[in-house]
Enzyme design. Structure first.
Site, PDB file in Angstrom:
ATOM      1  N   GLU A 277       6.139 -14.906  -0.127  1.00 29.86           N
ATOM      2  CA  GLU A 277       6.384 -13.520   0.281  1.00 29.86           C
ATOM      3  C   GLU A 277       5.314 -12.575  -0.277  1.00 29.86           C
ATOM      4  O   GLU A 277       4.860 -11.666   0.410  1.00 29.86           O
ATOM      5  CB  GLU A 277       7.774 -13.042  -0.172  1.00 29.86           C
ATOM      6  CG  GLU A 277       8.947 -13.799   0.450  1.00 29.86           C
ATOM      7  CD  GLU A 277       8.955 -13.742   1.971  1.00 29.86           C
ATOM      8  OE1 GLU A 277       8.539 -12.716   2.542  1.00 29.86           O
ATOM      9  OE2 GLU A 277       9.357 -14.739   2.597  1.00 29.86           O
ATOM     10  N   ASP A 358       1.538 -19.343   2.974  1.00 31.55           N
ATOM     11  CA  ASP A 358       1.726 -20.649   2.328  1.00 31.55           C
ATOM     12  C   ASP A 358       0.511 -20.985   1.456  1.00 31.55           C
ATOM     13  O   ASP A 358       0.647 -21.447   0.321  1.00 31.55           O
ATOM     14  CB  ASP A 358       1.906 -21.756   3.376  1.00 31.55           C
ATOM     15  CG  ASP A 358       3.334 -21.811   3.914  1.00 31.55           C
ATOM     16  OD1 ASP A 358       4.206 -21.105   3.363  1.00 31.55           O
ATOM     17  OD2 ASP A 358       3.568 -22.552   4.889  1.00 31.55           O
TER      18      ASP A 358
END
Ligand SMILES: [Zn+2]
Length: 410
Positions: A277, A358
């Site tokens: 996030e 990611d």
């Protein structure tokens, strides 16, 4: 009822969209049986895998029926002059432009919400219930629907009234004013979503002091991310599915963790999800999404301004007295293929952003806890591990699990 060429164009669009989507669903459903890639062998045991396939099939059948029902209903409504009927009903009550438009949309949206209610009920209590996901009580379900409707009424109605006000007072240039208004609205919602909207539906509590909070803060400090707001939301009130998300920016930025996520993942896995996030924030995805939606809104409003005055657009939905509200519906239907294309581009962009987030988590924290958390989350939600690439291309805002794992391992 009068019909023009555009009327048939709208019918063709509706039917084509339904067929195209069902074809994709069919392609996807054909792959439910596929053998899993070796990297994913440990996600489900045999029992869970069978359960996940049944869950997918149940959703597939449900979509086929509910989408079919909504297509038949919309087509009948159009062909039988439903819009004209609602327009006349509205005109018999008021002839003032703004109340008339509000009433027109109000009746149509109330009707479609009412007809959609049994489907929503079935999805929540029968499908989600049968697979053990549903935690929503009947009273939460009801109050969600009421609050959702009121929110749409206030926000949607307010925007519509403003829209028409600009149209009446500024003529052709109304789209510029509306663009600014929508921009301010999007920005406002982005900033205060967690503060104003979420509390209507959920309880949020600051993450309690302890080793999890400490690990998160240590990580945030390491990557130079100023983080004051970490909240836990009672997602378990509605579903066992877990999630985490980022909202706001500047001083209003906060990370929200579902209580289900905290229960299902270990500390490293939670920090890894959080690192993902933070990656979205650091790579400026929040701002990019904001600009993308501002841009598409501007283009849509500009095109709308070119067509809104053509009586043909009102006639396209079978309404004989041209009006702003009828033309708005006609435009929305005619514009929907373009919206679909915009949606494709946004999804494509979003999948790229997911890889970047990611990668950020991998670089600044570690890949393996993120992999194991993604696996756990997929297992818990009985995710489709073998979606069809065409289906992914159209519908997925996140890359399929296998692609994310391969990218994280690369
Ligand atoms: Zn993400």
């Amino acid at each position: 009822m009068e019909k023009n060429t555009l009327f048939y164009v709208i019918l063709a669009i509706l039917v084509t969209q339904y067929l195209a989507h069902q074809f994709l669903e069919y392609l996807n459903a054909k792959r439910f049986q596929s053998t899993l890639p070796p990297e994913l062998a440990d996600v489900f045991d045999e029992n869970e895998y069978r359960k996940s396939q049944q869950y997918k099939r149940a959703n597939y059948k449900f979509g086929l029926i509910s989408d079919g029902f909504s297509l038949v209903l919309t087509v009948c409504f159009l062909v039988l002059g439903g819009f004209e009927w609602v327009d006349r009903l509205t005109r018999s009550i008021t002839e003032d432009t703004i109340p008339m438009a509000l009433l027109f949309f109000g009746i149509i949206m109330f009707g479609s919400a009412l007809l959609g209610l049994p489907f929503s009920y079935y999805k929540t209590f029968v499908i989600e219930g049968e697979y053990g996901f549903n935690k929503t009580t009947k009273s939460t379900f009801l109050s969600d629907k009421i609050k959702g409707t009121l929110l749409t009424l206030v926000l949607g109605g307010g925007m519509l009234a403003l829209f028409i006000l600009f149209y009446i007072s500024t003529g052709r240039n109304f789209w510029i004013y509306m663009w600014v208004a929508v921009g301010v609205f999007i920005l406002f919602i982005n900033l205060f979503y967690s503060r104003l909207i979420v509390p209507l539906f959920n309880k949020q509590t600051p993450l309690e002091e302890g080793s999890l909070k400490k690990s998160i803060e240590d990580y945030a400090k390491k990557v130079g991310f100023e983080l004051q707001n970490i909240f836990v939301i009672d997602g378990s009130k509605r579903s066992t599915k877990a999630n985490a998300y980022f909202s706001g920016f500047g001083k209003e930025k906060r990370i929200t963790l579902f209580d289900t996520l905290i229960n299902d993942l270990n500390e490293d896995e939670i920090v890894a999800v959080l690192a993902h996030e933070v990656g979205h924030y650091k790579r400026k995805h929040i701002i990019a999404n904001l600009f993308a939606s501002l841009f598409t809104t501007g283009v849509t409003l500009f095109i709308l301004s070119l067509f809104i005055n053509h009586p043909e657009i009102s006639l396209a939905i079978g309404v004989s007295t041209p009006s702003f509200h009828a033309a708005l519906v006609g435009f929305a239907l005619l514009y929907s293929p373009i919206s679909e294309i915009t949606g494709l581009i946004m999804n494509y962009l979003s999948r790229r952003f997911e890889f970047q987030a990611d990668n950020f988590a991998k670089r600044t924290f570690a890949a393996s806890p993120l992999i194991s958390s993604l696996k756990k989350l997929s297992k818990k939600s009985l995710s489709n591990l073998t979606p069809h690439p065409a289906y992914v291309f159209v519908h997925y805002s996140h890359p399929p699990l296998i692609e994310r794992i391969r990218n994280l391992k690369a």
